[in-house]
Motif scaffolding. Structure first.
Motif, PDB file in Angstrom:
ATOM      1  N   LEU A  48      19.542-111.819 162.055  1.00 10.97           N
ATOM      2  CA  LEU A  48      19.521-110.784 161.021  1.00 10.97           C
ATOM      3  C   LEU A  48      19.545-111.392 159.622  1.00 10.97           C
ATOM      4  CD1 LEU A  48      21.977-108.161 162.587  1.00 10.97           C
ATOM      5  CD2 LEU A  48      19.494-107.975 162.369  1.00 10.97           C
ATOM      6  N   VAL A  49      20.377-112.396 159.436  1.00  7.60           N
ATOM      7  CA  VAL A  49      20.463-113.061 158.139  1.00  7.60           C
ATOM      8  C   VAL A  49      19.137-113.722 157.795  1.00  7.60           C
ATOM      9  CG1 VAL A  49      21.544-114.962 156.873  1.00  7.60           C
ATOM     10  CG2 VAL A  49      22.959-113.404 158.219  1.00  7.60           C
ATOM     11  N   SER A  50      18.525-114.369 158.774  1.00  2.00           N
ATOM     12  CA  SER A  50      17.246-115.055 158.545  1.00  2.00           C
ATOM     13  C   SER A  50      16.154-114.071 158.150  1.00  2.00           C
ATOM     14  CB  SER A  50      16.829-115.817 159.808  1.00  2.00           C
ATOM     15  OG  SER A  50      17.801-116.787 160.158  1.00  2.00           O
ATOM     16  N   LEU A  51      16.057-112.963 158.882  1.00  2.00           N
ATOM     17  CA  LEU A  51      15.042-111.959 158.571  1.00  2.00           C
ATOM     18  C   LEU A  51      15.279-111.351 157.190  1.00  2.00           C
ATOM     19  CD1 LEU A  51      14.796-110.144 162.026  1.00  2.00           C
ATOM     20  CD2 LEU A  51      13.056-111.601 160.965  1.00  2.00           C
ATOM     21  N   PHE A  52      16.538-111.137 156.856  1.00  2.00           N
ATOM     22  CA  PHE A  52      16.878-110.550 155.563  1.00  2.00           C
ATOM     23  C   PHE A  52      16.396-111.425 154.417  1.00  2.00           C
ATOM     24  CE2 PHE A  52      19.846-109.508 152.105  1.00  2.00           C
ATOM     25  CZ  PHE A  52      19.691-108.129 152.064  1.00  2.00           C
ATOM     26  N   PHE A  53      16.645-112.737 154.506  1.00  2.00           N
ATOM     27  CA  PHE A  53      16.262-113.639 153.419  1.00  2.00           C
ATOM     28  C   PHE A  53      14.765-113.920 153.404  1.00  2.00           C
ATOM     29  CE2 PHE A  53      20.726-114.457 152.838  1.00  2.00           C
ATOM     30  CZ  PHE A  53      20.822-114.784 151.499  1.00  2.00           C
ATOM     31  N   LEU A  54      14.110-113.801 154.551  1.00  2.00           N
ATOM     32  CA  LEU A  54      12.677-114.049 154.592  1.00  2.00           C
ATOM     33  C   LEU A  54      11.873-112.894 153.999  1.00  2.00           C
ATOM     34  CD1 LEU A  54      12.206-115.694 158.106  1.00  2.00           C
ATOM     35  CD2 LEU A  54      11.859-116.790 155.890  1.00  2.00           C
ATOM     36  N   PHE A  55      12.289-111.655 154.302  1.00  2.00           N
ATOM     37  CA  PHE A  55      11.430-110.516 154.004  1.00  2.00           C
ATOM     38  C   PHE A  55      12.015-109.535 152.981  1.00  2.00           C
ATOM     39  CE2 PHE A  55      10.192-111.952 158.280  1.00  2.00           C
ATOM     40  CZ  PHE A  55       8.859-112.232 158.033  1.00  2.00           C
ATOM     41  N   VAL A  56      13.118-109.880 152.349  1.00  5.83           N
ATOM     42  CA  VAL A  56      13.684-109.039 151.297  1.00  5.83           C
ATOM     43  C   VAL A  56      13.633-109.793 149.977  1.00  5.83           C
ATOM     44  CG1 VAL A  56      15.769-107.896 150.451  1.00  5.83           C
ATOM     45  CG2 VAL A  56      15.182-107.770 152.873  1.00  5.83           C
TER      46      VAL A  56
END
Length: 313
Positions: A48-56
């Protein structure tokens, strides 16, 4: 806080940072954690943290955040027969100081007293508590985790008072630093309470470090993404554990659930600062109500210390 904006193509900097984060997390997790029940939530949070920083997109702190509804100044006329009075808007504060002590932004400053009560009640109950014979996990909760939470809550009351006395990004740092420590300590307490696999005690120190870094990172870069994760991801995970997992091993699921509900209500009040100020006919603002509800949540957590610990062995 600014609105969240998504991006379809991650930047090279975010990809590099996420790769480093994933490699370090996997190395530490598979080296130190053998239990799949503990490993699974770590991997889920990592994803979740990885997706958040990649796509936000980076989330900036809008300066209008500091424009709170309750701007009343209160004149403490301690030398007179009256307690004090609210100064008219746009009054000359420098001239008023000669008549007594002035508290600016009164509602948001004074409401921190409820947060102070929450922290002090827990700290006092910890000092007075007869622990008796408890297992290792409960001992860690009572001697490490809860003291960090309650003393951080006391620090929040002072940091928030300092911030609301003169709202700015610079003073907001001292409000958010102890707040992240309190979030993390309660998160680890509940992880240990429901999963009971050593995950809370294992994560406490690194998560406190991440929490402090999230505030410093925002202060240096004006990017709130990491701080937002520290604030809202634990709240979501704690809610799932309290509602869907087996009952708390050491009791207090009702207090935990009500405290989470109060904190969620506090965040909604914060977001409706001016609306609540208008509805209450300028008696109390949404942000002041947030402080009161958050303080009440801390008092509920303090009630977890009431009772005989020997029943929890």
């Amino acid at each position: 806080m600014s609105s969240v904006k998504l991006r379809l193509k991650p930047t090279s900097t975010s990809v590099g940072g996420v790769l480093a984060f994933v490699i370090c997390t996997l190395k530490v997790a598979y080296t130190n954690v053998q239990d799949d029940i503990v490993l699974l939530p770590i991997l889920v949070m990592m994803s979740l943290v990885s997706l958040f920083f990649l796509f936000v997109e980076p989330i900036t702190q809008k300066l209008k955040y500091h424009d709170f509804a309750d701007k009343r100044s209160f004149l403490c006329a301690c030398h007179s027969s009256s307690v004090g009075l609210f100064l008219p808007p746009n009054s000359d504060i420098r001239r008023s100081r000669s008549a007594g002590f002035i508290i600016p932004n009164f509602g948001d400053v004074a409401s921190n007293f409820v947060i102070l009560i929450g922290g002090l009640s827990g700290a006092i109950l910890l000092c007075l508590k007869d622990v008796g014979e408890v297992d290792e996990i409960r001992s860690w909760q009572l001697e490490v985790c809860l003291p960090i939470f309650f003393y951080s809550t006391i620090a929040i009351s002072f940091g928030s008072t300092y911030y609301h006395w003169n709202p700015s990004n610079q003073t907001l740092v001292w409000d958010r630093l102890p707040m992240t420590v309190a979030f993390v300590s309660m998160f680890c307490y509940i992880l240990e309470d429901y999963l009971n696999k050593g995950i809370g005690s294992y994560l406490l120190s690194p998560l406190i470090l991440i929490g402090v870094i999230s505030v410093l990172y925002w202060n240096w870069t004006d990017d709130l993404r990491l701080y937002a994760l520290v604030q809202f991801l634990p709240l979501f995970v704690m809610t799932v554990l309290v509602i869907f997992y087996q009952p708390s091993r050491y009791g207090g699921a009702v207090q935990q659930g009500l405290a989470l509900l109060l904190y969620a209500a506090a965040k909604m009040c914060e977001d409706r600062d001016y609306e609540i100020w208008t509805i209450t006919k300028k008696t109390i603002s949404g942000h002041s109500l947030k402080h009161i509800l958050a303080g009440m949540a801390s008092v509920l957590i303090a009630t977890l210390l009431v009772g005989n610990e020997e029943n929890n062995v």
